[in-house]
Motif scaffolding. Structure first.
Motif, PDB file in Angstrom:
ATOM      1  N   ALA A 282      -1.721   6.723  -1.472  1.00 41.13           N
ATOM      2  CA  ALA A 282      -0.723   5.663  -1.614  1.00 41.13           C
ATOM      3  C   ALA A 282       0.212   5.638  -0.404  1.00 41.13           C
ATOM      4  O   ALA A 282       0.568   4.564   0.106  1.00 41.13           O
ATOM      5  N   PHE A 283       0.604   6.815   0.061  1.00 36.85           N
ATOM      6  CA  PHE A 283       1.449   6.926   1.250  1.00 36.85           C
ATOM      7  C   PHE A 283       0.732   6.343   2.469  1.00 36.85           C
ATOM      8  O   PHE A 283       1.318   5.572   3.253  1.00 36.85           O
ATOM      9  N   LEU A 284      -0.540   6.682   2.640  1.00 36.29           N
ATOM     10  CA  LEU A 284      -1.313   6.166   3.768  1.00 36.29           C
ATOM     11  C   LEU A 284      -1.524   4.654   3.643  1.00 36.29           C
ATOM     12  O   LEU A 284      -1.525   3.934   4.652  1.00 36.29           O
ATOM     13  N   PHE A 285      -1.701   4.167   2.427  1.00 37.15           N
ATOM     14  CA  PHE A 285      -1.844   2.725   2.225  1.00 37.15           C
ATOM     15  C   PHE A 285      -0.576   2.003   2.680  1.00 37.15           C
ATOM     16  O   PHE A 285      -0.646   0.974   3.363  1.00 37.15           O
ATOM     17  N   GLY A 286       0.583   2.526   2.295  1.00 37.47           N
ATOM     18  CA  GLY A 286       1.833   1.905   2.731  1.00 37.47           C
ATOM     19  C   GLY A 286       1.975   1.923   4.244  1.00 37.47           C
ATOM     20  O   GLY A 286       2.453   0.950   4.851  1.00 37.47           O
ATOM     21  N   PHE A 287       1.544   3.010   4.877  1.00 42.77           N
ATOM     22  CA  PHE A 287       1.601   3.129   6.332  1.00 42.77           C
ATOM     23  C   PHE A 287       0.715   2.066   6.987  1.00 42.77           C
ATOM     24  O   PHE A 287       1.128   1.410   7.948  1.00 42.77           O
TER      25      PHE A 287
ATOM     26  N   TYR B 184       3.213  15.130   3.441  1.00 40.73           N
ATOM     27  CA  TYR B 184       2.365  14.006   3.793  1.00 40.73           C
ATOM     28  C   TYR B 184       2.695  13.484   5.194  1.00 40.73           C
ATOM     29  O   TYR B 184       1.799  13.056   5.931  1.00 40.73           O
ATOM     30  N   THR B 185       3.975  13.510   5.556  1.00 45.35           N
ATOM     31  CA  THR B 185       4.370  13.102   6.904  1.00 45.35           C
ATOM     32  C   THR B 185       3.796  14.055   7.948  1.00 45.35           C
ATOM     33  O   THR B 185       3.364  13.629   9.024  1.00 45.35           O
TER      34      THR B 185
END
Length: 381
Positions: A218-223, A151-152
């Motif tokens: 979810a990862f993008l939301f946190g970012f 994801y990174t």
């Protein structure tokens, strides 16, 4: 960026919960590498209180932390190089050294494997094919690191292609309202209630679409949240509604589990409703926890810095400790509560020792996910 201590505490708590959850896997009738003789069906009920949201929360806080790391980096390239170094080095070390005892114990206890551990590691572990249905070598619980790196990588490519702050402004406009709760729930209902209908994750990266369409957003939301005051303010307003939604979803899930307990297969018509309940619990709990972190946990403490550093080494080693200690306890014949207590104490002590030894010896620091400091700062652990 101003450091958000509440999100640090949330990350610490999420990984602590993960450790307790994996200890619980020894006693619940779900598949795990080693099982206690005291497996109880009722253990599913407290486990399901966090089953829907615990991993999604880890990706949200990881995305948040990634934005903070990007802000401290001299550029996108340096950010990506640092993330590769901090993720892939411990991943490779984990696959080669930390993980192997887990499949060995599983083969011994479930498939009557007769070889010693050293025989297994030297002759069978690096076979790159299956043994008794287990793919070797394996990353087991370190799948999270693999997915986080993937994801990174996708995020970094996006940062190179997309220029300007228009996406952040759009994020602020959309999620700076009630949509911060409703839109993710609607997406998760679509995923779990219709598209995949509660399909299981494979944790094999390739083809694990039900995981990717859940965890990558979810990862993008946190970012995005890390630089969004409107979205954080909306979460602060709506977190109690999120908590109620999570509770209602959990109650519905428990009702289904009690109606069709154990190995009884629920009818297909219940799957969409179960998916809705799962989505409500999943995102409602995340909004509630972030809101609590914003309102009540955004303060520093002398333990915070050390615990923030220690959570990744703890994560690397904890499951191997659990599996080995449970394997050692099998012939002892302790009652279930005593096994749980022994596992909890042994895991905490083992994680602390792993962290302290690894951080004190400079060449070992990168292997456990720490920065390479020749003179590490003092630790309170």
């Amino acid at each position: 960026m101003t450091r958000h201590y509440g999100m640090d505490w949330l990350r610490i708590g999420a990984f602590a919960l993960l450790i307790v959850y994996h200890i619980g896997m020894v006693f619940v009738p779900w598949n795990f590498h080693v099982k206690s003789l005291h497996v109880e069906d009722w253990v599913r009920l407290p486990m399901l209180a966090s089953n829907a949201w615990r991993l999604t929360l880890l990706f949200v806080v990881s995305g948040y932390a990634s934005r903070a790391l990007l802000a401290r980096s001299s550029g996108t390239g340096r950010f990506f190089a640092n993330r590769c170094y901090r993720l892939l080095v411990p991943l490779l070390f984990g696959i080669a050294v930390i993980i192997p005892p887990q499949p060995w114990v599983e083969l011994v206890t479930k498939h009557a494997y007769a070889g010693s551990y050293w025989t297994f590691w030297a002759h069978d572990y690096f076979r790159f094919r299956k043994l008794a249905g287990i793919m070797l070598p394996t990353w087991n619980h370190l799948w999270f690191v693999v997915y986080l790196w993937a994801y990174t990588t996708a995020l970094t490519l996006g940062l190179v292609v997309v220029r300007g702050n228009w996406l952040q402004r759009a994020f602020d406009r959309v999620f700076g309202s009630w949509a911060v709760l409703v839109l993710p729930v609607a997406w998760l209902i679509f995923v779990h209630g219709w598209w995949f209908q509660m399909a299981a994750e494979t944790q094999e990266l390739y083809g694990d679409w039900v995981a990717h369409v859940t965890y990558f957003p979810a990862f993008l939301f946190g970012f995005g949240l890390a630089r969004s005051e409107p979205a954080m303010a909306a979460i602060t307003r709506w977190w109690k509604v999120g908590a109620v939604s999570a509770l209602l979803g959990y109650i519905a899930i428990i009702a289904v589990e009690l109606e069709w307990p154990g190995d009884i297969v629920a009818p297909r018509w219940i799957y969409p409703a179960y998916g809705v309940a799962h989505a409500l619990e999943q995102w409602g709990a995340i909004v509630a926890l972030i809101g609590i972190a914003e309102r009540h946990w955004n303060r520093d403490h002398r333990w915070r810095r050390t615990l923030t550093e220690a959570v990744f080494p703890f994560y690397l080693i904890h499951q191997t400790i659990i599996v080995l200690v449970m394997y050692a306890l099998l012939p002892v014949g302790l009652p279930g509560w005593a096994e749980f207590a022994c596992l909890l104490v042994a895991t905490v002590i083992g994680c602390v020792l792993f962290y302290r030894v690894g951080r004190a010896i400079a060449p070992l620091r990168p292997l456990i996910g720490l920065r390479l400091h020749l003179r590490p700062t003092p630790s309170v652990l």
